[in-house]
Design a protein around this motif. Structure first.
Motif, PDB file in Angstrom:
ATOM      1  N   UNK A 122       1.043  -1.198   0.090  1.00 45.43           N
ATOM      2  CA  UNK A 122       0.082  -0.126   0.014  1.00 45.43           C
ATOM      3  C   UNK A 122       0.947   1.211  -0.167  1.00 45.43           C
ATOM      4  N   UNK A 123       1.891   1.197   0.807  1.00 44.80           N
ATOM      5  CA  UNK A 123       3.076   2.174   0.834  1.00 44.80           C
ATOM      6  C   UNK A 123       3.335   2.591  -0.696  1.00 44.80           C
ATOM      7  N   UNK A 124       3.774   1.635  -1.342  1.00 46.78           N
ATOM      8  CA  UNK A 124       4.211   1.772  -2.785  1.00 46.78           C
ATOM      9  C   UNK A 124       3.292   2.288  -3.764  1.00 46.78           C
ATOM     10  N   UNK A 125       2.050   2.810  -3.449  1.00 42.87           N
ATOM     11  CA  UNK A 125       1.201   3.188  -4.469  1.00 42.87           C
ATOM     12  C   UNK A 125       1.261   4.770  -4.438  1.00 42.87           C
ATOM     13  N   UNK A 126       2.000   5.235  -3.429  1.00 41.59           N
ATOM     14  CA  UNK A 126       2.341   6.664  -3.672  1.00 41.59           C
ATOM     15  C   UNK A 126       3.582   7.075  -4.224  1.00 41.59           C
ATOM     16  N   UNK A 127       4.277   5.995  -4.357  1.00 45.07           N
ATOM     17  CA  UNK A 127       5.843   6.181  -4.998  1.00 45.07           C
ATOM     18  C   UNK A 127       5.667   5.816  -6.432  1.00 45.07           C
ATOM     19  N   UNK A 128       6.276   6.842  -7.033  1.00 46.58           N
ATOM     20  CA  UNK A 128       6.489   6.899  -8.524  1.00 46.58           C
ATOM     21  C   UNK A 128       8.091   7.085  -8.779  1.00 46.58           C
TER      22      UNK A 128
END
Length: 142
Positions: A40-46
């Motif tokens: 879930x944390x990775x969803x905000x990382x691009x």
């Protein structure tokens, strides 16, 4: 500066206490819950477009607190990677907890999700060695 250091340490202690409580109440499920939290944390990382695992690791290291280097390319779909900087490992050493448990699954979920989303392939991290200065993990792409 001193207040910032205290705030970070307090957050690390809180994270450790919450994870340890989760392990006590849910047993092995704690690893799954922490893994999902990492995804879930990775969803905000691009990290931008990646062409290869090596490219993803380099971009990831430049935009996140994780510093991951390719140690060895074992085959076309298997790599040994070194986690030189990891906020989760730092938490373990700050509050004197054991590495490799549920809290480490946050890193696995986070890294696997980012690389998987950018390569369009399933990715799996497997812990080989957890050390005080770095962790060695096997990264398998399928």
């Amino acid at each position: 500066m001193q207040k910032e250091v205290i705030d970070i340490r307090d957050r690390m202690v809180l994270l450790s206490i919450l994870t340890r409580s989760l392990e006590l109440f849910s047993g092995e499920w704690a690893k799954t819950i922490c893994y999902i939290a990492g995804r879930k944390m990775s969803e905000v990382m691009d990290v931008g477009k990646c062409e290869s695992v090596e490219d993803c690791l380099q971009k990831l290291s430049s935009v996140s607190p994780w510093w991951v280097d390719l140690f060895e390319k074992v085959s076309d779909n298997e790599y040994l990677v070194v986690f030189k900087s990891c906020p989760i490992r730092q938490t373990h050493y700050t509050v004197c907890t054991k590495q490799g448990g549920a809290l480490c699954q946050v890193t696995h979920g986070y890294i696997e999700s980012i690389i998987s989303n950018h390569l369009g392939k399933k990715v799996r991290l497997i812990l080989i060695h957890a050390g005080p200065n770095a962790c060695l993990k096997r990264l398998v792409v399928s």
